[in-house]
Design a protein around this motif. Sequence first.
Motif, PDB file in Angstrom:
ATOM      1  N   CYS A  57      31.181 -13.760  55.793  1.00 51.94           N
ATOM      2  CA  CYS A  57      29.649 -14.515  54.853  1.00 51.94           C
ATOM      3  C   CYS A  57      30.245 -15.647  53.870  1.00 51.94           C
ATOM      4  N   ALA A  58      31.521 -14.516  52.778  1.00 47.09           N
ATOM      5  CA  ALA A  58      31.403 -14.858  51.713  1.00 47.09           C
ATOM      6  C   ALA A  58      32.324 -16.563  51.923  1.00 47.09           C
ATOM      7  N   ILE A  59      33.345 -16.513  53.577  1.00 45.19           N
ATOM      8  CA  ILE A  59      33.976 -17.950  53.669  1.00 45.19           C
ATOM      9  C   ILE A  59      32.475 -19.109  54.128  1.00 45.19           C
ATOM     10  N   TYR A  60      32.102 -18.770  55.270  1.00 46.26           N
ATOM     11  CA  TYR A  60      30.795 -19.251  55.110  1.00 46.26           C
ATOM     12  C   TYR A  60      30.240 -19.748  53.854  1.00 46.26           C
ATOM     13  N   ILE A  61      29.703 -18.916  53.405  1.00 43.88           N
ATOM     14  CA  ILE A  61      29.143 -19.316  51.866  1.00 43.88           C
ATOM     15  C   ILE A  61      29.757 -20.886  51.449  1.00 43.88           C
ATOM     16  N   GLU A  62      31.035 -19.752  50.262  1.00 43.60           N
ATOM     17  CA  GLU A  62      32.071 -20.523  49.721  1.00 43.60           C
ATOM     18  C   GLU A  62      32.269 -22.045  50.257  1.00 43.60           C
ATOM     19  N   VAL A  63      32.320 -22.362  51.929  1.00 45.31           N
ATOM     20  CA  VAL A  63      32.579 -23.867  52.112  1.00 45.31           C
ATOM     21  C   VAL A  63      31.579 -24.261  52.214  1.00 45.31           C
ATOM     22  N   VAL A  64      30.372 -23.818  52.340  1.00 50.36           N
ATOM     23  CA  VAL A  64      29.454 -24.615  52.138  1.00 50.36           C
ATOM     24  C   VAL A  64      28.815 -24.718  50.525  1.00 50.36           C
ATOM     25  N   ARG A  65      29.047 -24.064  49.837  1.00 47.97           N
ATOM     26  CA  ARG A  65      28.480 -24.399  48.134  1.00 47.97           C
ATOM     27  C   ARG A  65      29.307 -25.414  47.546  1.00 47.97           C
ATOM     28  N   ASN A  66      30.319 -25.465  48.110  1.00 43.29           N
ATOM     29  CA  ASN A  66      31.829 -26.362  47.524  1.00 43.29           C
ATOM     30  C   ASN A  66      32.245 -27.619  47.811  1.00 43.29           C
ATOM     31  N   THR A  67      31.139 -28.160  49.238  1.00 47.63           N
ATOM     32  CA  THR A  67      31.395 -28.727  50.051  1.00 47.63           C
ATOM     33  C   THR A  67      30.615 -30.183  49.697  1.00 47.63           C
ATOM     34  N   PRO A  68      30.611 -31.170  49.502  1.00 47.52           N
ATOM     35  CA  PRO A  68      29.332 -32.361  49.956  1.00 47.52           C
ATOM     36  C   PRO A  68      28.809 -31.959  50.861  1.00 47.52           C
ATOM     37  N   PHE A  69      27.229 -32.380  51.054  1.00 46.27           N
ATOM     38  CA  PHE A  69      26.009 -32.239  52.060  1.00 46.27           C
ATOM     39  C   PHE A  69      26.369 -32.986  53.116  1.00 46.27           C
ATOM     40  N   ILE A  70      26.938 -33.895  52.134  1.00 50.78           N
ATOM     41  CA  ILE A  70      27.093 -35.336  54.033  1.00 50.78           C
ATOM     42  C   ILE A  70      28.163 -35.042  54.086  1.00 50.78           C
ATOM     43  N   ILE A  71      28.958 -35.095  54.203  1.00 48.96           N
ATOM     44  CA  ILE A  71      30.368 -34.605  54.373  1.00 48.96           C
ATOM     45  C   ILE A  71      29.990 -33.712  55.555  1.00 48.96           C
ATOM     46  N   GLN A  72      29.447 -32.245  55.572  1.00 48.63           N
ATOM     47  CA  GLN A  72      29.463 -30.864  56.312  1.00 48.63           C
ATOM     48  C   GLN A  72      28.268 -32.255  57.351  1.00 48.63           C
ATOM     49  N   LEU A  73      27.046 -32.872  57.691  1.00 49.02           N
ATOM     50  CA  LEU A  73      26.477 -33.415  58.344  1.00 49.02           C
ATOM     51  C   LEU A  73      27.069 -34.324  59.103  1.00 49.02           C
ATOM     52  N   PHE A  74      27.853 -34.720  58.229  1.00 46.14           N
ATOM     53  CA  PHE A  74      29.202 -36.000  58.981  1.00 46.14           C
ATOM     54  C   PHE A  74      30.492 -34.787  59.677  1.00 46.14           C
ATOM     55  N   PHE A  75      30.881 -33.899  59.399  1.00 50.56           N
ATOM     56  CA  PHE A  75      31.441 -33.086  60.648  1.00 50.56           C
ATOM     57  C   PHE A  75      30.567 -32.330  61.329  1.00 50.56           C
ATOM     58  N   ILE A  76      29.190 -32.247  60.685  1.00 47.47           N
ATOM     59  CA  ILE A  76      28.599 -31.610  62.285  1.00 47.47           C
ATOM     60  C   ILE A  76      28.844 -33.267  63.579  1.00 47.47           C
ATOM     61  N   PHE A  77      28.130 -33.713  63.384  1.00 48.91           N
ATOM     62  CA  PHE A  77      27.842 -34.985  63.856  1.00 48.91           C
ATOM     63  C   PHE A  77      28.875 -35.727  65.120  1.00 48.91           C
ATOM     64  N   PHE A  78      29.784 -36.337  63.896  1.00 51.37           N
ATOM     65  CA  PHE A  78      31.568 -37.211  63.953  1.00 51.37           C
ATOM     66  C   PHE A  78      31.844 -35.782  64.019  1.00 51.37           C
ATOM     67  N   GLY A  79      32.526 -35.044  63.380  1.00 51.20           N
ATOM     68  CA  GLY A  79      33.921 -34.689  64.040  1.00 51.20           C
ATOM     69  C   GLY A  79      33.542 -33.426  65.173  1.00 51.20           C
ATOM     70  N   LEU A  80      32.419 -32.357  65.203  1.00 47.56           N
ATOM     71  CA  LEU A  80      32.497 -31.248  66.148  1.00 47.56           C
ATOM     72  C   LEU A  80      32.574 -32.035  67.689  1.00 47.56           C
ATOM     73  N   PRO A  81      32.230 -33.354  67.931  1.00 52.26           N
ATOM     74  CA  PRO A  81      32.199 -33.877  68.820  1.00 52.26           C
ATOM     75  C   PRO A  81      33.524 -34.178  69.378  1.00 52.26           C
ATOM     76  N   ILE A  82      34.784 -34.430  68.916  1.00 51.30           N
ATOM     77  CA  ILE A  82      36.278 -33.908  68.792  1.00 51.30           C
ATOM     78  C   ILE A  82      36.175 -32.656  70.002  1.00 51.30           C
ATOM     79  N   LEU A  83      35.368 -31.409  69.495  1.00 51.81           N
ATOM     80  CA  LEU A  83      36.173 -29.862  70.277  1.00 51.81           C
ATOM     81  C   LEU A  83      35.014 -29.942  71.291  1.00 51.81           C
TER      82      LEU A  83
END
Length: 222
Positions: A57-83
């Motif tokens: 829970c701590a890792i999830y919260i810290e990662v999301v709160r300390n990275t730009p929302f647009i990067i999170q969005l791009f990672f989910i949409f453009f990055g995760l398809p690689i996996l």
Amino acid sequence: MSYSLDFAGLLPYLPEFIKGLKMTVTLTVISTFLGLVLGTYCAIGRMAKSKLIQGICAIYIEVVRNTPFIIQLFFIFFGLPILGLKFTAWQAGLIALVLNLGAYSAEIIRAGIDATPKGQWEAGKTLGFSRWQIYHYIILPPAYLRIYPALVSQCIIVMLGSAVVSQISVEELTFAANFVQSRSFLSFESYMLTALVYLLLAILMRKVFMLLKRVLFKSSVA
């Protein structure tokens, strides 16, 4: 240099704005509900006895709160398809909004839980309640009441932040504004109208949340 406002020129594109508004409202309603549920469980997880659950829970919260929302969005949409995890633009936008609100609301909710007198925990144990029953019936209701204004503000921030999902072609309000101004060349009018709609949505959300407060906490609100 003079410029004559031409809001009448936007009338032919009204269906586009309405379509975008519906999408923004849909994303906001779903992400608000799921985000608050996720935030509640993460807040409880941060206070769990298991160090593993606390750490996740701590890792999830810290990662999301300390990275730009647009990067999170791009990672989910453009990055995760690689996996092998492929999402539509709408799904990716919703997931990003839920994860974002979940992380921020978790810390707000945890603060409300921390403010609960320890005597209430002891009272719940004395009554024979399980840990989850103590949270559900004794701890969370007054905790939510204490931090309700902060939660409302965070939900409104997420609604306003939903404009970012237009970057992956989710056809919400900002996407509609971009489309209209590219066709009509009425940039000033398009974005002024869009800003006004977001303002009205924020005010409406606050009003709705205040009404919900009276319903959810009617025994505690005068």
